[in-house]
Design a protein around this motif. Structure first.
Motif, PDB file in Angstrom:
ATOM      1  N   LYS A  40      -0.375   6.616  13.072  1.00 54.37           N
ATOM      2  CA  LYS A  40      -0.357   5.440  13.204  1.00 54.37           C
ATOM      3  C   LYS A  40      -1.199   4.176  14.068  1.00 54.37           C
ATOM      4  O   LYS A  40      -1.560   3.330  13.993  1.00 54.37           O
ATOM      5  CB  LYS A  40      -0.115   4.835  12.516  1.00 54.37           C
ATOM      6  CG  LYS A  40       0.706   5.562  11.328  1.00 54.37           C
ATOM      7  CD  LYS A  40       0.388   6.494  10.318  1.00 54.37           C
ATOM      8  CE  LYS A  40       0.708   7.160   8.919  1.00 54.37           C
ATOM      9  NZ  LYS A  40       1.887   7.919   8.854  1.00 54.37           N
TER      10      LYS A  40
ATOM     11  N   ASP B  22       0.620  -1.128   0.168  1.00 51.96           N
ATOM     12  CA  ASP B  22      -0.156  -0.039  -0.352  1.00 51.96           C
ATOM     13  C   ASP B  22       1.046   0.963   0.219  1.00 51.96           C
ATOM     14  O   ASP B  22       0.292   2.477   0.433  1.00 51.96           O
ATOM     15  CB  ASP B  22      -1.092   0.079   0.926  1.00 51.96           C
ATOM     16  CG  ASP B  22      -2.059  -0.950   1.172  1.00 51.96           C
ATOM     17  OD1 ASP B  22      -2.984  -0.927   0.298  1.00 51.96           O
ATOM     18  OD2 ASP B  22      -2.102  -2.429   1.926  1.00 51.96           O
ATOM     19  N   SER B  23       1.653   1.374  -0.959  1.00 50.66           N
ATOM     20  CA  SER B  23       2.685   2.411  -0.799  1.00 50.66           C
ATOM     21  C   SER B  23       2.498   3.169  -1.065  1.00 50.66           C
ATOM     22  O   SER B  23       1.457   3.574  -2.067  1.00 50.66           O
ATOM     23  CB  SER B  23       4.287   1.909  -1.760  1.00 50.66           C
ATOM     24  OG  SER B  23       4.934   3.300  -2.079  1.00 50.66           O
ATOM     25  N   LEU B  24       2.365   4.976  -0.146  1.00 51.63           N
ATOM     26  CA  LEU B  24       2.220   6.486  -1.563  1.00 51.63           C
ATOM     27  C   LEU B  24       3.571   6.432  -1.614  1.00 51.63           C
ATOM     28  O   LEU B  24       3.891   7.815  -1.476  1.00 51.63           O
ATOM     29  CB  LEU B  24       1.359   7.090  -0.221  1.00 51.63           C
ATOM     30  CG  LEU B  24       0.073   6.899   0.209  1.00 51.63           C
ATOM     31  CD1 LEU B  24      -0.651   7.323   0.498  1.00 51.63           C
ATOM     32  CD2 LEU B  24      -0.822   6.731  -1.358  1.00 51.63           C
TER      33      LEU B  24
ATOM     34  N   THR C   2       5.034   6.879  12.784  1.00 47.74           N
ATOM     35  CA  THR C   2       4.432   7.671  13.056  1.00 47.74           C
ATOM     36  C   THR C   2       3.634   7.385  14.699  1.00 47.74           C
ATOM     37  O   THR C   2       2.701   7.022  13.985  1.00 47.74           O
ATOM     38  CB  THR C   2       4.279   9.504  12.744  1.00 47.74           C
ATOM     39  OG1 THR C   2       3.171   8.983  11.375  1.00 47.74           O
ATOM     40  CG2 THR C   2       5.875   9.719  12.001  1.00 47.74           C
TER      41      THR C   2
ATOM     42  N   ALA D 176       2.052  10.321  -5.110  1.00 47.20           N
ATOM     43  CA  ALA D 176       1.863   9.021  -5.442  1.00 47.20           C
ATOM     44  C   ALA D 176       0.161   8.266  -6.172  1.00 47.20           C
ATOM     45  O   ALA D 176      -0.286   7.493  -6.535  1.00 47.20           O
ATOM     46  CB  ALA D 176       1.436   8.391  -4.412  1.00 47.20           C
TER      47      ALA D 176
ATOM     48  N   LYS E 148      -1.724   3.195  -9.391  1.00 47.16           N
ATOM     49  CA  LYS E 148      -3.266   2.646  -8.616  1.00 47.16           C
ATOM     50  C   LYS E 148      -4.443   2.215  -9.656  1.00 47.16           C
ATOM     51  O   LYS E 148      -5.116   2.747  -8.848  1.00 47.16           O
ATOM     52  CB  LYS E 148      -2.936   4.658  -7.919  1.00 47.16           C
ATOM     53  CG  LYS E 148      -1.616   4.773  -7.435  1.00 47.16           C
ATOM     54  CD  LYS E 148      -1.651   3.909  -6.011  1.00 47.16           C
ATOM     55  CE  LYS E 148      -0.124   4.259  -5.347  1.00 47.16           C
ATOM     56  NZ  LYS E 148       0.905   4.250  -5.911  1.00 47.16           N
TER      57      LYS E 148
ATOM     58  N   HIS F 130       9.506   6.453   6.938  1.00 50.05           N
ATOM     59  CA  HIS F 130       9.505   7.441   7.583  1.00 50.05           C
ATOM     60  C   HIS F 130       8.321   7.885   8.080  1.00 50.05           C
ATOM     61  O   HIS F 130       7.705   8.941   8.875  1.00 50.05           O
ATOM     62  CB  HIS F 130       9.694   8.773   6.457  1.00 50.05           C
ATOM     63  CG  HIS F 130      10.543   8.903   6.073  1.00 50.05           C
ATOM     64  ND1 HIS F 130      11.447   9.819   6.993  1.00 50.05           N
ATOM     65  CD2 HIS F 130      11.435   8.938   4.978  1.00 50.05           C
ATOM     66  CE1 HIS F 130      12.446   9.696   5.941  1.00 50.05           C
ATOM     67  NE2 HIS F 130      12.541   9.050   4.968  1.00 50.05           N
ATOM     68  N   ALA F 131       7.040   7.535   7.419  1.00 49.80           N
ATOM     69  CA  ALA F 131       5.294   7.296   7.799  1.00 49.80           C
ATOM     70  C   ALA F 131       5.108   6.397   9.633  1.00 49.80           C
ATOM     71  O   ALA F 131       4.025   5.963   9.480  1.00 49.80           O
ATOM     72  CB  ALA F 131       4.220   7.239   6.543  1.00 49.80           C
TER      73      ALA F 131
ATOM     74  N   LYS G   7       2.708  -1.260   6.237  1.00 48.85           N
ATOM     75  CA  LYS G   7       2.420   0.032   5.421  1.00 48.85           C
ATOM     76  C   LYS G   7       3.367   0.857   5.903  1.00 48.85           C
ATOM     77  O   LYS G   7       3.448   1.088   4.988  1.00 48.85           O
ATOM     78  CB  LYS G   7       1.015  -0.063   5.550  1.00 48.85           C
ATOM     79  CG  LYS G   7       0.248  -0.515   4.750  1.00 48.85           C
ATOM     80  CD  LYS G   7      -1.505   0.864   5.301  1.00 48.85           C
ATOM     81  CE  LYS G   7      -2.597   0.411   4.765  1.00 48.85           C
ATOM     82  NZ  LYS G   7      -3.955   1.021   5.789  1.00 48.85           N
ATOM     83  N   TYR G   8       3.847   1.005   7.650  1.00 51.91           N
ATOM     84  CA  TYR G   8       4.407   1.677   7.669  1.00 51.91           C
ATOM     85  C   TYR G   8       6.147   1.323   8.317  1.00 51.91           C
ATOM     86  O   TYR G   8       6.297   2.670   8.463  1.00 51.91           O
ATOM     87  CB  TYR G   8       3.802   1.730   9.316  1.00 51.91           C
ATOM     88  CG  TYR G   8       2.747   2.150   9.022  1.00 51.91           C
ATOM     89  CD1 TYR G   8       1.634   3.155   8.537  1.00 51.91           C
ATOM     90  CD2 TYR G   8       1.140   1.595  10.144  1.00 51.91           C
ATOM     91  CE1 TYR G   8       0.160   3.500   8.048  1.00 51.91           C
ATOM     92  CE2 TYR G   8       0.226   1.731  10.046  1.00 51.91           C
ATOM     93  CZ  TYR G   8      -0.834   2.609   8.916  1.00 51.91           C
ATOM     94  OH  TYR G   8      -1.683   3.015   8.744  1.00 51.91           O
TER      95      TYR G   8
ATOM     96  N   LEU H  84       0.651   8.580   4.163  1.00 55.61           N
ATOM     97  CA  LEU H  84       2.580   7.761   4.825  1.00 55.61           C
ATOM     98  C   LEU H  84       2.998   8.920   4.393  1.00 55.61           C
ATOM     99  O   LEU H  84       4.017   9.492   3.412  1.00 55.61           O
ATOM    100  CB  LEU H  84       2.373   6.663   3.494  1.00 55.61           C
ATOM    101  CG  LEU H  84       1.181   5.361   3.895  1.00 55.61           C
ATOM    102  CD1 LEU H  84       1.866   4.686   3.274  1.00 55.61           C
ATOM    103  CD2 LEU H  84       1.573   5.259   5.111  1.00 55.61           C
ATOM    104  N   GLN H  85       3.069  10.061   4.636  1.00 58.14           N
ATOM    105  CA  GLN H  85       3.534  11.163   5.263  1.00 58.14           C
ATOM    106  C   GLN H  85       3.217  11.758   3.428  1.00 58.14           C
ATOM    107  O   GLN H  85       4.650  11.917   2.832  1.00 58.14           O
ATOM    108  CB  GLN H  85       5.066  10.722   5.168  1.00 58.14           C
ATOM    109  CG  GLN H  85       6.046  11.131   6.959  1.00 58.14           C
ATOM    110  CD  GLN H  85       5.899  11.518   7.776  1.00 58.14           C
ATOM    111  OE1 GLN H  85       5.533  12.724   7.030  1.00 58.14           O
ATOM    112  NE2 GLN H  85       6.389  12.592   8.672  1.00 58.14           N
ATOM    113  N   THR H  86       2.501  12.437   2.941  1.00 55.64           N
ATOM    114  CA  THR H  86       1.763  12.040   2.061  1.00 55.64           C
ATOM    115  C   THR H  86       1.394  13.714   1.804  1.00 55.64           C
ATOM    116  O   THR H  86       0.804  13.577   2.275  1.00 55.64           O
ATOM    117  CB  THR H  86       1.501  11.543   1.693  1.00 55.64           C
ATOM    118  OG1 THR H  86       1.299  10.471   2.045  1.00 55.64           O
ATOM    119  CG2 THR H  86       1.104  11.005  -0.179  1.00 55.64           C
TER     120      THR H  86
ATOM    121  N   GLN I 211       8.897   7.827  13.709  1.00 60.35           N
ATOM    122  CA  GLN I 211       9.229   8.080  15.115  1.00 60.35           C
ATOM    123  C   GLN I 211       9.432   6.680  15.725  1.00 60.35           C
ATOM    124  O   GLN I 211       9.740   6.973  16.843  1.00 60.35           O
ATOM    125  CB  GLN I 211       7.895   8.677  15.169  1.00 60.35           C
ATOM    126  CG  GLN I 211       7.694  10.072  15.174  1.00 60.35           C
ATOM    127  CD  GLN I 211       6.525  11.172  15.257  1.00 60.35           C
ATOM    128  OE1 GLN I 211       5.950  10.522  15.766  1.00 60.35           O
ATOM    129  NE2 GLN I 211       6.897  12.172  16.007  1.00 60.35           N
TER     130      GLN I 211
ATOM    131  N   GLU J 168       0.533  14.107   9.188  1.00 64.39           N
ATOM    132  CA  GLU J 168       1.710  13.317  10.300  1.00 64.39           C
ATOM    133  C   GLU J 168       1.914  14.691  11.546  1.00 64.39           C
ATOM    134  O   GLU J 168       2.313  14.728  12.546  1.00 64.39           O
ATOM    135  CB  GLU J 168       2.397  12.205   9.613  1.00 64.39           C
ATOM    136  CG  GLU J 168       2.085  11.218   9.587  1.00 64.39           C
ATOM    137  CD  GLU J 168       1.937  11.030   8.486  1.00 64.39           C
ATOM    138  OE1 GLU J 168       1.557  11.680   7.284  1.00 64.39           O
ATOM    139  OE2 GLU J 168       1.478   9.591   7.356  1.00 64.39           O
TER     140      GLU J 168
END
Lengths: 479, 479
Positions: free
Chosen positions: A450, A218-220, A447, B445, B450, A444-445, A439-440, B220-222, A306, B245
């Motif tokens: 989540k 589920d990447s962004l 955090t 993204a 997608k 960087h996500a 996903k996390y 996701l930090q997007t 984080q 975030e």
């Protein structure tokens, strides 16, 4: 639910979920318990007595846990104040100082640290860019322990492969190029192979650099970092993760017959080992303080995000499960010991040091419990121990069923408790719903947003229930 | 399903889904059709005749659409080859050249372009970093049209607010600071207000810069970019989007009573207008070629990602719905016209130019259809037109029900077709399941992975069914 159902992990436990982040089920080691350990089977308190003796306490524990956001607020405070907590970083040591001071203020007994020499890899400046067929910047993360590229970066063609087998077939085409492993995520246990072994296999084929599709879903445009390995018999080459989006895009470009050229720049450097610390704090038992239930998570994280799901949440869950028992006047007969291990992510040296430094007292350890699967809705516990012990933990978990943590699955294997298993200590992992974990994970996500406050409360409730029963039972958990 | 059910958008259409990206339902304009337009109601072919006449053709169309990945492959080719297609960019003009050549190769009639002067904003180098209480880089995207910061960046304290109302209450605290609007996503229509009006409201309170929580969900930090506005009566201040975030994190830090200082650096510049082009291509009607069904999407995108969902997929869906009809020998009586509008994202000048340049022939337009809601599983169509026409489009949509596109909802409002509505042309939006749309919208993204191949096939199938019926019916769709 019948005990036989629970024993086989039916009900809330998802049988497909990995047992531990390392993905190893140490079922074989369970056999060592089956013939009986140094603890004789205690008489007079059977698994079937657990519900009557602890049912009311479990209700109190869970009611208190579900009415407090303290664990989540502490997690947010640590994450926001210190950021990622990578081995060798000032952030990690500041977070450890904060944990020590806060545990003392919370009234834990004998709050102390244990020095641990840890690896000290620094990411440095890094980037990846596609130069042909057109210019395109690509988000990336170097993998932990990778060597650097030359200062001007490394420029070369790319060969995209979909498996290790495909690379072996096309090895003659890989020489002098980057190899990109574009293997979609199935399970962590399976897919992580490209991260761990990619640089070795690419070097074996003569590649100048190794790239992987990030190990996640589920990447962004989300790169995932993580550990890797080299083979001393082969050249060491830079190893980095691209996003799933870019890995797919490069694969499509290759399939159209176009030549791909990229530049990879990594200033990564491995410094001399640094000093970090395990954090250890007790809630001293009222009757048999020399007997210890160990519980914790790892306070270090990767150097991005984080480290909230991995593993700040696990640390705070264990910490606040103990604090909650103290606060509501349920200090158990045996000692509850919180351990916040350092350096789980890229060395597991904290776990090794803890076991080495406490080997003599391990005979008195009732169990070692680790929470390092993320902080989501709890599902129960994985356990490795004797058959007699399974009956006790199964009945204890049954009292955590109201908060979702009633399942028991056989086979625990948390990275930070495995060294204690080899000393004969039964071990247990906290199990949660890991649908969203990858996903996390290592991004960087990872955090604190989540982590759901509700999930965190339920995790504390389930774990505190288990801790109280195992540390307070009239008999020691049989080995 | 009874017609009365379909008319009210029951069944597959999600009543909560926004009708158009701009979120405007032009229901009032529907009234202009109710009294009858220049087209008299044709006799001899009623809505109830549609199923008998077109049922077999609908089946052929859908079978052909579901067996071809061409639309998806073309989308991937465009996205991978040219990247994002922002107004004023070389990428956009190269993609337009490619579209013209490929449409000619596909055998479309009279493939041409129409020059359009478009805004020419360049993002330039930009970054955001938290300086206090600790250093932290923050992913960000400047908002389209924002002014730059000074070359050294803008350093200041941050005031986080949760609403415009809170800013008005705390206006005296905002002077000389950055204002950060941390308002979680509810619906695009509602939440986009902070992006569009944030800089104005922050400037009114005396702020030096305006920051928003990105307008999107499941981050996701997007960061998400997009359009914005200034008020000439107020100072213009830089306006940028942080990730959800980081917006949450800064909010938590403020709530802990800590002072927040950040640096924002943006080199954004608005250049003189550039020349872009609408792309226009026909499938000439066999009997009444002067009568036209217009269908398309916008070929421009924001300057990040690949503009795959927004709106490369809409362009390719319309393009390949027409091509499919030609390929299977179902060229309709009236002309099908593909329009790939330019500059929808930050000006809608392509739509204005198209309507202005074709006003004289608009009387002959049967309908104008836009696909700009993403390419997900189709749900049906939104429509604005006469009551008589509603009966026809409802019956036509019913034949698209096998591929999920059977719903009709009243009130269309796509940005690129609204100017044609003001010329009296009935309009229609393609409706899809937008559950995931605002994860990707205006981000790095928004890439072709997608777009599901299956969803794309179903969209082509549903749209081609509608196009064929409306362009081929024995009577003109009544105005």
């Amino acid at each position: 639910m019948k005990m036989s159902d629970r024993l086989h992990g039916q009900g809330r436990v998802n049988p497909a979920a990995p047992v531990s982040k390392a993905g190893t089920i140490i079922l074989l080691l369970a056999a060592m318990f089956a013939v009986g350990g140094p603890h004789a089977m205690a008489q007079g308190f059977s698994p079937d007595d657990i519900r009557a003796k602890y049912g009311e306490a479990a209700g109190r524990i869970q009611q208190a846990a579900l009415s407090s956001d303290l664990a989540w607020e502490r997690l947010a405070e640590m994450c926001d104040t210190f950021g990622p907590r990578f081995s060798g970083s000032e952030n990690l040591e500041k977070a450890i100082d904060w944990a020590v001071e806060t545990l003392k203020a919370d009234g834990f007994d004998h709050v102390r640290t244990q020095d641990v020499q840890v690896p000290n890899w620094k990411r440095g400046h890094e980037f990846a860019e596609q130069l042909e067929p057109r210019y395109q910047k690509m988000p990336m993360l170097g993998l932990g322990g990778s060597i650097a590229t030359p200062p001007e970066g490394l420029v070369g063609e790319v060969l995209v492969v979909g498996s290790f087998e495909e690379l072996r077939e096309k090895a003659s085409m890989a020489s002098g190029k980057f190899v990109l492993f574009n293997i979609p995520f199935t399970s962590y246990r399976e897919t992580v192979a490209i991260r761990v072994h990619g640089a070795v296999e690419a070097a074996r084929a003569g590649a100048i650099g190794s790239l992987i599709r990030s190990v996640g879903h589920d990447s962004l445009q989300t790169p995932h970092t993580g550990g890797m390995s080299y083979d001393d018999a082969l050249p060491k080459i830079p190893h980095a993760a691209l996003t799933p989006e870019d890995a797919d895009r490069l694969h499509r470009i290759q399939e159209r017959g176009q030549r791909i050229v990229i530049r990879l720049k990594m200033d990564a450097v491995t410094m001399p080992d640094a000093t970090s610390r395990n954090v250890i704090a007790d809630l001293r038992g009222t009757e048999s303080p020399e007997k210890v239930v160990v519980v914790g998570g790892h306070i270090d994280s990767w150097d991005v995000g984080q480290g909230a799901q991995d593993d700040g949440g696990g640390c705070m869950m264990a910490w606040h499960a103990i604090r909650l028992l103290k606060d509501i006047g349920l200090t158990p007969k045996r000692t509850l010991r919180l351990v916040l291990w350092t350096n789980e992510e890229n060395g597991a040296r904290g776990a090794a040091a803890y076991a080495r430094g406490h080997a003599e007292e391990a005979e008195n350890y009732i169990i070692a419990i680790e929470s390092d699967s993320g902080t989501f809705a709890p599902e129960g516990f994985a356990f490795t121990g004797s058959e007699k012990a399974i009956e006790y933990v199964t009945e204890a978990a049954a009292l955590a069923e109201p908060v979702g943590a009633g399942g028991i699955r056989l086979g625990a294997g948390g990275v930070d408790i495995r060294p204690l298993l080899t000393l004969g200590v039964p071990i247990m992992d906290v199990l949660v719903d890991r649908t969203d974990y990858f996903k996390y994970h290592h991004t960087h996500a990872d955090t604190v947003d989540k982590v759901s406050k509700e999930d965190m409360k339920h995790c504390v409730a389930g774990l505190a229930t288990m801790l109280y029963i195992l540390a307070d039972m009239p008999v020691d958990l049989p080995r």
